[in-house]
Write a protein that holds these residues in place. Structure first.
Motif, mmCIF file in Angstrom:
data_model
loop_
_atom_site.group_PDB
_atom_site.id
_atom_site.type_symbol
_atom_site.label_atom_id
_atom_site.label_comp_id
_atom_site.label_asym_id
_atom_site.label_seq_id
_atom_site.Cartn_x
_atom_site.Cartn_y
_atom_site.Cartn_z
ATOM 1 N N UNK A 1 0.809 -1.213 0.000
ATOM 2 C CA UNK A 1 0.000 0.000 0.000
ATOM 3 C C UNK A 1 0.843 1.264 0.000
ATOM 4 N N UNK A 2 2.069 1.157 0.468
ATOM 5 C CA UNK A 2 2.916 2.328 0.535
ATOM 6 C C UNK A 2 4.284 1.976 1.085
ATOM 7 N N UNK A 3 5.112 2.997 1.208
ATOM 8 C CA UNK A 3 6.459 2.787 1.737
ATOM 9 C C UNK A 3 6.920 4.030 2.474
ATOM 10 N N UNK A 4 7.950 3.836 3.230
ATOM 11 C CA UNK A 4 8.621 4.891 3.971
ATOM 12 C C UNK A 4 10.092 4.529 3.905
ATOM 13 N N UNK A 5 10.986 5.406 4.219
ATOM 14 C CA UNK A 5 12.405 5.117 4.037
ATOM 15 C C UNK A 5 12.849 3.849 4.765
ATOM 16 N N UNK A 6 12.202 3.498 5.875
ATOM 17 C CA UNK A 6 12.569 2.297 6.618
ATOM 18 C C UNK A 6 11.578 1.141 6.461
ATOM 19 N N UNK A 7 10.354 1.442 6.043
ATOM 20 C CA UNK A 7 9.277 0.456 6.105
ATOM 21 C C UNK A 7 8.511 0.327 4.793
ATOM 22 N N UNK A 8 7.866 -0.814 4.647
ATOM 23 C CA UNK A 8 6.855 -1.022 3.609
ATOM 24 C C UNK A 8 5.547 -1.324 4.327
ATOM 25 N N UNK A 9 4.485 -0.731 3.863
ATOM 26 C CA UNK A 9 3.155 -0.949 4.418
ATOM 27 C C UNK A 9 2.446 -1.937 3.506
ATOM 28 N N UNK A 10 2.028 -3.070 4.048
ATOM 29 C CA UNK A 10 1.506 -4.133 3.195
ATOM 30 C C UNK A 10 0.387 -4.915 3.869
ATOM 31 N N UNK A 11 -0.275 -5.710 3.063
ATOM 32 C CA UNK A 11 -1.221 -6.704 3.557
ATOM 33 C C UNK A 11 -0.607 -8.059 3.263
ATOM 34 N N UNK A 12 -0.483 -8.900 4.286
ATOM 35 C CA UNK A 12 0.063 -10.243 4.142
ATOM 36 C C UNK A 12 -1.092 -11.167 3.747
ATOM 37 N N UNK A 13 -1.120 -11.565 2.502
ATOM 38 C CA UNK A 13 -2.217 -12.375 1.970
ATOM 39 C C UNK A 13 -2.296 -13.713 2.694
ATOM 40 N N UNK A 14 -1.169 -14.308 2.965
ATOM 41 C CA UNK A 14 -1.118 -15.620 3.616
ATOM 42 C C UNK A 14 -1.667 -15.566 5.043
ATOM 43 N N UNK A 15 -1.255 -14.549 5.813
ATOM 44 C CA UNK A 15 -1.646 -14.439 7.215
ATOM 45 C C UNK A 15 -2.895 -13.593 7.438
ATOM 46 N N UNK A 16 -3.405 -12.972 6.365
ATOM 47 C CA UNK A 16 -4.610 -12.136 6.450
ATOM 48 C C UNK A 16 -4.483 -11.018 7.488
ATOM 49 N N UNK A 17 -3.301 -10.408 7.521
ATOM 50 C CA UNK A 17 -3.025 -9.304 8.444
ATOM 51 C C UNK A 17 -2.277 -8.203 7.691
ATOM 52 N N UNK A 18 -2.448 -6.982 8.173
ATOM 53 C CA UNK A 18 -1.641 -5.878 7.666
ATOM 54 C C UNK A 18 -0.303 -5.949 8.376
ATOM 55 N N UNK A 19 0.752 -5.573 7.662
ATOM 56 C CA UNK A 19 2.087 -5.780 8.206
ATOM 57 C C UNK A 19 3.009 -4.614 7.860
ATOM 58 N N UNK A 20 3.841 -4.280 8.828
ATOM 59 C CA UNK A 20 4.920 -3.331 8.616
ATOM 60 C C UNK A 20 6.172 -4.165 8.353
#
Length: 161
Positions: free
Chosen positions: A106-125
């Motif tokens: 969904x987005x990024x930051x210099x240290x992080x990626x903002x995502x949805x983990x399809x396998x675990x069905x959770x949003x993840x940093x």
């Protein structure tokens, strides 16, 4: 639970401050209903997942944005006033490598990626460099809030709960 409306209110406030200080803000025009409808179709076709309703709320405020190193992808690629990837396009590019197919970014930051983990069905940093999951969340709003706080994107911070 983080209320996405608190985050959006904080973003609007920060945008107003930047307009007063620099005569230009970071928020873009809201995504049109047609752009959101097309995004839903493309997401179902290519990503095989619905997008977060809270992410869609962000797009209704600003069709993606870039603030202090935090980029939230828009409905399509933007070149003006700054480069910002479109969410489907960036994910299809990432998915060229099998590892990335587990995530919708969904987005990024210099240290992080903002995502949805399809396998675990959770949003993840995710750690930007090692692609290691740092923390899981139940909603996009919680993920966005955590990254805003951790990376000190807004001052004052929007929410501490």
């Amino acid at each position: 639970m983080t209320d996405i409306n608190q985050i959006l209110t904080s973003l609007k406030r920060k945008n107003s401050e930047e307009i007063q200080t620099y005569e230009e803000g970071f928020l873009l025009a809201p995504a049109s209903p047609q752009a959101l409808e097309q995004l839903t179709t493309l997401s179902e076709k290519y990503l095989k997942q619905p997008l977060s309703p809270e992410y869609v709320e962000c797009l209704q405020l600003s069709d993606g944005f870039s603030l202090n190193g935090l980029n939230i992808y828009g409905t399509t690629e933007k070149l003006d006033p700054y480069f910002l990837p479109g969410i489907v396009q960036v994910n299809l590019a990432f998915w060229q490598e099998d590892f990335h197919r587990q995530y919708i970014y969904y987005g990024d930051e210099s240290q992080y990626r903002l995502a949805f983990d399809i396998k675990n069905k959770k949003y993840v940093c995710l750690d930007q460099n090692k692609h290691k999951a740092l923390q899981f969340f139940d909603s996009f709003g919680q993920l966005l809030n955590a990254v805003i706080i951790e990376a000190r994107i807004l001052n004052p911070l929007p929410f501490f709960g």
